[in-house]
Design a protein around this motif. Structure first.
Motif, PDB file in Angstrom:
ATOM      1  N   PHE A 215       0.812  -1.212   0.000  1.00 28.71           N
ATOM      2  CA  PHE A 215       0.000   0.000   0.000  1.00 28.71           C
ATOM      3  C   PHE A 215       0.851   1.269   0.000  1.00 28.71           C
ATOM      4  O   PHE A 215       0.542   2.229  -0.703  1.00 28.71           O
ATOM      5  N   ILE A 219       1.067   0.993  -4.350  1.00 31.11           N
ATOM      6  CA  ILE A 219      -0.202   1.676  -4.642  1.00 31.11           C
ATOM      7  C   ILE A 219      -0.077   3.191  -4.483  1.00 31.11           C
ATOM      8  O   ILE A 219      -0.333   3.946  -5.426  1.00 31.11           O
ATOM      9  N   SER A 220       0.334   3.651  -3.297  1.00 35.87           N
ATOM     10  CA  SER A 220       0.247   5.091  -3.034  1.00 35.87           C
ATOM     11  C   SER A 220       1.323   5.903  -3.752  1.00 35.87           C
ATOM     12  O   SER A 220       1.009   6.865  -4.460  1.00 35.87           O
TER      13      SER A 220
END
Length: 289
Positions: A215, A219-220
């Motif tokens: 994450f 993703i971020s």
């Protein structure tokens, strides 16, 4: 900005806010530099397919890796390791915005008016209020480290904004490739008992590491690189004000962080200063894909 991109940007900031809490759990078990090195070592393995690039991109990616991977993350995890109050360091992390404006003037030759300068002054004044508040008095080293981390991230935003024709996952892969061996070397020099730490770390710490890899990076940060390649910085940065809000809520709920009057006032000054800067930034056109 399209609605899907806006929702994605808000989701990115929710992840960043949660990272302050998740990292706090991990750093109960791992030394800060070693934890960061493990994170990027795993990313090199996962994103190995995205490492091969044309020769002309190698040096720009190496520079991004040094600034983002070594500079920003090294100071970030040191700050989180030293911090007693998650809320204070989360709020100070938003100094990345005035730093980005200052660097825009110095590096890109952008014009900055009196109103933006007043926003910068208000943000830094808020950081000083936080630093001298009794609730954060013992966190001064952590706040200084986070200030440095914010500066490194501001430089990274400008550098990524200049990268054209490079996949966001490639940027993440190269940040990891450049910084992982350096962070491992720093950890071996200044930290100890690495094998013992690996053997004794609890399940929560390993889950936190997995969360930061998937994450926090894939993703971020990869998502942020994607957006930075498509929108001007001032269209994106205002929404980063959401991450300390999520972090403060998480710190109060899960880490028993306190909220004193000084911390609230200083935090509001930081956020108000940054919001004012971005209000004056105006609208810019979307960069074509």
């Amino acid at each position: 900005m399209t609605s899907p991109h806006l929702l994605f940007l808000i989701f990115i900031n929710l992840i960043w806010g949660s990272m302050f809490v998740v990292a706090a759990f991990a750093l109960f078990e791992f030394p800060p530099v070693f934890f960061s090195a493990l994170r990027f070592g795993l990313l090199v393995v996962i994103l190995a397919f995205y490492i091969p690039v044309a020769r002309k991109y190698v040096w720009p990616l190496v520079k991004v890796g040094m600034v983002m991977g070594v500079g920003m993350y090294l100071t970030l995890y040191i700050s989180l390791y030293l911090a007693e109050n998650t809320a204070s360091v989360a709020l100070v992390s938003k100094l990345e915005v005035p730093f980005a404006l200052i660097l825009g003037v110095l590096i890109l030759g952008e014009k900055i008016g009196v109103q933006r300068v007043s926003g910068i002054a208000l943000a830094f004044a808020g950081a000083m209020v936080i630093g001298f508040d009794p609730a954060a008095l013992n966190d001064v080293p952590a706040l200084l480290a986070m200030t440095a981390s914010s500066g490194f991230y501001a430089v990274t935003m400008i550098m990524v904004r200049r990268l054209d024709g490079i996949s966001p996952l490639t940027i993440t892969a190269w940040v990891s490739l450049v910084c992982a061996p350096i962070l491992f070397a720093i950890s071996l020099i200044f930290e100890s008992q690495h094998l013992e730490v690996i053997q004794s770390a609890n399940t929560s710490a390993w889950l936190a590491l997995a969360y930061t890899v998937v994450f926090g990076s894939i993703i971020s940060h990869t998502g942020m690189y994607y957006l930075l390649q498509r929108y001007p910085i001032h269209r994106i940065v205002p929404y980063n004000l959401l991450s300390p809000v999520f972090a403060v809520i998480g710190g109060v709920l899960f880490l028993d962080d306190g909220l004193s009057v000084g911390l609230i006032v200083g935090g509001l000054m930081v956020l108000a200063g940054v919001a004012w800067i971005n209000t004056r930034a105006g609208r810019e056109s979307v960069v074509e894909s």
